[in-house]
Design an enzyme around this catalytic site. Structure first.
Site, PDB file in Angstrom:
ATOM      1  N   SER A  12      28.529   5.842  42.894  1.00  0.00           N
ATOM      2  CA  SER A  12      28.732   6.035  41.462  1.00  0.00           C
ATOM      3  C   SER A  12      30.137   5.851  41.209  1.00  0.00           C
ATOM      4  O   SER A  12      30.943   6.300  41.594  1.00  0.00           O
ATOM      5  CB  SER A  12      28.419   7.914  41.753  1.00  0.00           C
ATOM      6  OG  SER A  12      28.960   7.924  40.163  1.00  0.00           O
ATOM      7  N   HIS A  37      25.602   2.971  40.797  1.00  0.00           N
ATOM      8  CA  HIS A  37      25.120   3.910  39.861  1.00  0.00           C
ATOM      9  C   HIS A  37      26.048   4.248  38.807  1.00  0.00           C
ATOM     10  O   HIS A  37      27.242   4.350  39.180  1.00  0.00           O
ATOM     11  CB  HIS A  37      24.927   5.205  40.861  1.00  0.00           C
ATOM     12  CG  HIS A  37      24.314   6.322  40.312  1.00  0.00           C
ATOM     13  ND1 HIS A  37      22.962   6.265  40.126  1.00  0.00           N
ATOM     14  CD2 HIS A  37      25.140   7.285  39.626  1.00  0.00           C
ATOM     15  CE1 HIS A  37      22.787   7.613  39.304  1.00  0.00           C
ATOM     16  NE2 HIS A  37      23.803   8.129  39.271  1.00  0.00           N
ATOM     17  N   ASP A  39      27.000   6.414  35.528  1.00  0.00           N
ATOM     18  CA  ASP A  39      26.868   7.822  34.964  1.00  0.00           C
ATOM     19  C   ASP A  39      27.361   7.759  33.537  1.00  0.00           C
ATOM     20  O   ASP A  39      28.590   7.694  33.488  1.00  0.00           O
ATOM     21  CB  ASP A  39      27.620   8.831  35.761  1.00  0.00           C
ATOM     22  CG  ASP A  39      26.853   9.142  37.254  1.00  0.00           C
ATOM     23  OD1 ASP A  39      25.755   9.411  37.266  1.00  0.00           O
ATOM     24  OD2 ASP A  39      27.448   9.027  38.427  1.00  0.00           O
ATOM     25  N   MET A  41      27.636  10.443  30.327  1.00  0.00           N
ATOM     26  CA  MET A  41      27.665  11.419  30.011  1.00  0.00           C
ATOM     27  C   MET A  41      28.244  11.527  28.593  1.00  0.00           C
ATOM     28  O   MET A  41      28.989  10.876  28.189  1.00  0.00           O
ATOM     29  CB  MET A  41      28.453  12.136  30.939  1.00  0.00           C
ATOM     30  CG  MET A  41      28.070  12.249  32.269  1.00  0.00           C
ATOM     31  SD  MET A  41      29.391  13.410  33.468  1.00  0.00           S
ATOM     32  CE  MET A  41      28.727  13.011  35.031  1.00  0.00           C
ATOM     33  N   HIS A  70      22.199   6.304  34.872  1.00  0.00           N
ATOM     34  CA  HIS A  70      21.620   7.362  34.958  1.00  0.00           C
ATOM     35  C   HIS A  70      22.364   8.301  33.454  1.00  0.00           C
ATOM     36  O   HIS A  70      23.513   8.328  33.436  1.00  0.00           O
ATOM     37  CB  HIS A  70      22.423   8.402  36.079  1.00  0.00           C
ATOM     38  CG  HIS A  70      22.156   9.646  36.185  1.00  0.00           C
ATOM     39  ND1 HIS A  70      22.695  10.416  37.130  1.00  0.00           N
ATOM     40  CD2 HIS A  70      20.942  10.305  35.383  1.00  0.00           C
ATOM     41  CE1 HIS A  70      22.293  11.641  36.935  1.00  0.00           C
ATOM     42  NE2 HIS A  70      21.029  11.756  36.194  1.00  0.00           N
ATOM     43  N   MET A  72      22.885  10.840  31.142  1.00  0.00           N
ATOM     44  CA  MET A  72      22.875  12.263  31.089  1.00  0.00           C
ATOM     45  C   MET A  72      23.103  12.684  29.717  1.00  0.00           C
ATOM     46  O   MET A  72      24.310  13.008  29.126  1.00  0.00           O
ATOM     47  CB  MET A  72      23.899  13.009  31.938  1.00  0.00           C
ATOM     48  CG  MET A  72      23.295  12.961  33.469  1.00  0.00           C
ATOM     49  SD  MET A  72      24.765  13.107  34.453  1.00  0.00           S
ATOM     50  CE  MET A  72      25.228  11.245  34.743  1.00  0.00           C
ATOM     51  N   MET A 141      18.313  15.928  41.435  1.00  0.00           N
ATOM     52  CA  MET A 141      19.807  16.145  41.327  1.00  0.00           C
ATOM     53  C   MET A 141      19.911  17.326  42.398  1.00  0.00           C
ATOM     54  O   MET A 141      19.208  18.291  42.351  1.00  0.00           O
ATOM     55  CB  MET A 141      19.877  16.808  40.044  1.00  0.00           C
ATOM     56  CG  MET A 141      19.963  15.687  38.810  1.00  0.00           C
ATOM     57  SD  MET A 141      20.878  14.296  38.897  1.00  0.00           S
ATOM     58  CE  MET A 141      22.648  15.149  39.247  1.00  0.00           C
ATOM     59  N   ASP A 176      21.154  12.586  43.811  1.00  0.00           N
ATOM     60  CA  ASP A 176      22.345  12.650  43.267  1.00  0.00           C
ATOM     61  C   ASP A 176      23.075  13.934  43.320  1.00  0.00           C
ATOM     62  O   ASP A 176      22.588  14.909  42.666  1.00  0.00           O
ATOM     63  CB  ASP A 176      21.979  11.909  41.932  1.00  0.00           C
ATOM     64  CG  ASP A 176      23.394  11.465  41.114  1.00  0.00           C
ATOM     65  OD1 ASP A 176      24.308  11.628  41.805  1.00  0.00           O
ATOM     66  OD2 ASP A 176      23.111  11.233  39.942  1.00  0.00           O
TER      67      ASP A 176
HETATM   68  C1  DX5 Z   1      26.687  13.978  38.545  1.00  0.00           C
HETATM   69  C2  DX5 Z   1      26.472  12.598  38.516  1.00  0.00           C
HETATM   70  C3  DX5 Z   1      26.538  12.090  40.234  1.00  0.00           C
HETATM   71  C4  DX5 Z   1      27.967  12.189  40.634  1.00  0.00           C
HETATM   72  C5  DX5 Z   1      27.684  12.126  42.087  1.00  0.00           C
HETATM   73  O1  DX5 Z   1      26.670  14.472  37.179  1.00  0.00           O
HETATM   74  O2  DX5 Z   1      25.158  12.033  38.146  1.00  0.00           O
HETATM   75  O3  DX5 Z   1      26.085  10.594  40.367  1.00  0.00           O
HETATM   76  O4  DX5 Z   1      28.780  11.479  40.139  1.00  0.00           O
HETATM   77  O5  DX5 Z   1      29.111  12.460  42.594  1.00  0.00           O
HETATM   78  P1  DX5 Z   1      29.588  13.029  43.925  1.00  0.00           P
HETATM   79  O6  DX5 Z   1      28.632  12.225  45.017  1.00  0.00           O
HETATM   80  O7  DX5 Z   1      30.828  13.104  44.238  1.00  0.00           O
HETATM   81  O8  DX5 Z   1      28.665  14.382  43.826  1.00  0.00           O
HETATM   82 ZN    ZN Z   2      24.371  10.167  38.655  1.00  0.00          ZN
END
Ligand code: DX5
Ligand code: ZN
Length: 225
Positions: A12, A37, A39, A41, A70, A72, A141, A176
């Site tokens: 990620s 990956h 992320d 947000m 991903h 969110m 998750m 994840d």
């Molecule tokens: C959490 C994210 C993950 C996160 C994983 O909201 O979707 O992808 O970055 O990070 P680690 O591996 O540090 O838990």
């Molecule tokens: Zn993620």
């Protein structure tokens, strides 16, 4: 993208240097990453804000493997076109992000992308039971989404339930949150095949000295049996 259930490590970039995504992606891919990956947000569905489709488009040329986006975010549907245009291979939306996950998944496929659905720790496997013939990936998750570096929550019962529900369908089970060499075997043995890892991949390395990325990826892969 061909389908198989071999273990895939998906670093990620949430844990990478945000001022240097291109070089960070090249470094983790050279060190053995299978997917990247990404992320996204929105500061609404989850507390933190990261970046959107424009940044995804900017990093796309640096990804030689698979761009696993991903989302969110809530609402999600109005933004899908932007992420598809940015070149996402897989777009994953949360079942909790709105009342119309079925429509969202349909929209993702109509845009020519693989469709993923993500389940927060408090959401049961049954929430995706009626989507199994229209998804390519289910993301379980193992932290409450919003931040990297959180403690792993054991969701192996849910992974087993999903593995049974999926049967022979070509659907990836992705994990994840909090994945490292100690937690990877818990979810791999339950039936997961894609392991997202942020801090456990990027810790100890840098673009200037990326060998730790390779050591970290190898350690997770070796543990995931
Ligand atoms: C959490 C994210 C993950 C996160 C994983 O909201 O979707 O992808 O970055 O990070 P680690 O591996 O540090 O838990
Ligand atoms: Zn993620």
């Amino acid at each position: 993208m061909t389908f198989d259930r071999s273990i895939k490590i998906a670093p990620s970039i949430l844990a990478a240097d945000f001022a240097n995504f291109g070089a960070e992606i090249a470094a983790v891919e050279a060190q053995g990453a299978d997917w990247i990956h990404v992320d996204v947000m929105d500061g609404h569905f989850v507390p933190a804000l990261t970046f959107g489709a424009q940044t995804c488009k900017a990093i796309r040329p640096h990804i030689k493997t698979v761009m696993d986006v991903h989302l969110m975010i809530s609402p999600v549907d109005a933004y899908l076109q932007g992420f598809a245009d940015a070149g996402a291979d897989i777009i994953t939306a949360h079942v909790e992000a709105g009342p119309h996950i079925h429509r969202t998944v349909q929209n993702i496929r109509d845009l020519g992308c693989k469709a993923g659905v993500a389940l927060n720790p408090g959401t049961p496997a049954a929430a995706v039971a009626d989507l199994l013939d229209m998804v390519d990936l289910i993301c379980v998750m193992t932290v409450n989404p919003g931040f990297g570096g959180q403690k792993f929550i054991d969701m192996s019962e849910k992974v087993r339930a999903l593995r049974d529900m999926i049967g022979d369908r070509p659907i990836h089970i992705e994990i994840d949150g909090g994945v490292d060499p100690t937690t990877a075997p818990i979810v791999a043995s339950a039936g997961a095949d894609v392991l997202v890892a942020g801090s456990a991949v990027f810790r100890g390395g840098s673009v200037a000295d990326p060998s730790a990325y390779g050591t970290n990826i190898k350690a997770i892969r070796a543990a995931a049996v």
